[in-house]
Scaffold this motif. Structure first.
Motif, PDB file in Angstrom:
ATOM      1  N   GLN A  15      31.698 -11.232  72.873  1.00 21.63           N
ATOM      2  CA  GLN A  15      32.569 -10.239  72.242  1.00 21.63           C
ATOM      3  C   GLN A  15      33.621  -9.722  73.220  1.00 21.63           C
ATOM      4  OE1 GLN A  15      29.965  -7.225  70.711  1.00 21.63           O
ATOM      5  NE2 GLN A  15      29.084  -8.529  69.117  1.00 21.63           N
ATOM      6  N   GLU A  31      37.698  -9.997  72.901  1.00 19.26           N
ATOM      7  CA  GLU A  31      38.573  -8.830  73.010  1.00 19.26           C
ATOM      8  C   GLU A  31      39.572  -8.995  74.152  1.00 19.26           C
ATOM      9  OE1 GLU A  31      36.121  -5.427  73.401  1.00 19.26           O
ATOM     10  OE2 GLU A  31      35.286  -5.546  71.359  1.00 19.26           O
ATOM     11  N   LYS A  60      42.382 -11.257  73.010  1.00 21.93           N
ATOM     12  CA  LYS A  60      43.301 -10.561  72.115  1.00 21.93           C
ATOM     13  C   LYS A  60      44.221  -9.623  72.887  1.00 21.93           C
ATOM     14  CE  LYS A  60      40.247 -10.669  68.080  1.00 21.93           C
ATOM     15  NZ  LYS A  60      39.479  -9.862  67.097  1.00 21.93           N
TER      16      LYS A  60
END
Length: 221
Positions: A160, A164, A167
């Protein structure tokens, strides 16, 4: 309309009270007689009037009925006391058994901790060792399971965070492209040589010389 029950209370008028007593007494004696005949029951009825007069009815013998009642009451009380004594004895035995079990559990706990082993025989020690080995095997299996679950959780968190981070990197790249300066804009923003010389002259006029000379220059100008 439903009417509530009238609360009974003492009749204040003496004549009315005596009349009511006579009627209710006769009715009560009649019901006692009917009960003894219809149901073949042993009935004994004793009534004392307000003045102390005795009225009684007995289907057989009043003395025998009273004696039977006394025996029954005494036997019932004895049975109750006997039952209570038996219950108390059962509770004591149950408490003693529980205390014995507690002592056995405490002794077993001590042996698992390596205490009080002098009284144990060889088969008991072997059994104790086998139990400890089985317990250690179960504990290790559970520990490995917990480790595996924690590793999976950390890997999921790592995935995760990587997503992130990717992004955020894309957003930063887009932001840099939008605000990147062009060469023409950079040239326009850079001061020219003439402008720099003018700034230098202004600074010289402002700062070089005494206050009086600067004042004369301003007047000449």
């Amino acid at each position: 309309m439903v009417r509530g029950k009238t609360q009974m209370k003492r009749i204040e008028n003496a004549t009315s009270r005596q009349v009511t007593f006579s009627k209710r007494r006769n009715g009560l004696l009649k019901k006692a007689y009917e009960l003894s005949v219809l149901c073949d029951a042993e009935v004994g009825l004793i009534v004392f009037s307000p003045r102390g007069r005795l009225y009684e009815f007995a289907s057989s013998s009043m003395q025998e009925t009273i004696a039977r009642y006394v025996r029954h009451t005494r036997d019932t009380q004895q049975d109750k006391e006997k039952t209570n004594a038996e219950n108390m004895q059962n509770l004591k035995e149950e408490a003693a058994n529980l205390m014995k079990k507690i002592d056995e559990i405490e002794a077993s706990k001590g042996r698992f901790l390596g205490e009080n082993l002098a009284s144990c025989s060889l088969p008991e020690l072997q059994q104790l060792e086998n139990q400890l080995e089985r317990s250690v095997t179960k504990i290790r299996a559970r520990k490995n399971q917990v480790f595996s679950e924690q590793i999976r959780s950390l890997k999921e968190k790592e995935r995760q965070l990587a997503t992130e981070n990717m992004k955020l990197s894309e957003k930063c790249s887009q932001y840099g492209l939008l605000h990147k300066e062009t060469p023409n804009q950079a040239a326009e923003d850079t001061p020219s040589e003439d402008t720099n010389s003018q700034i230098s002259e202004v600074e010289t006029d402002l700062y070089i010389g005494l206050p009086e000379s600067r004042l004369k220059r301003a007047r000449v100008a």
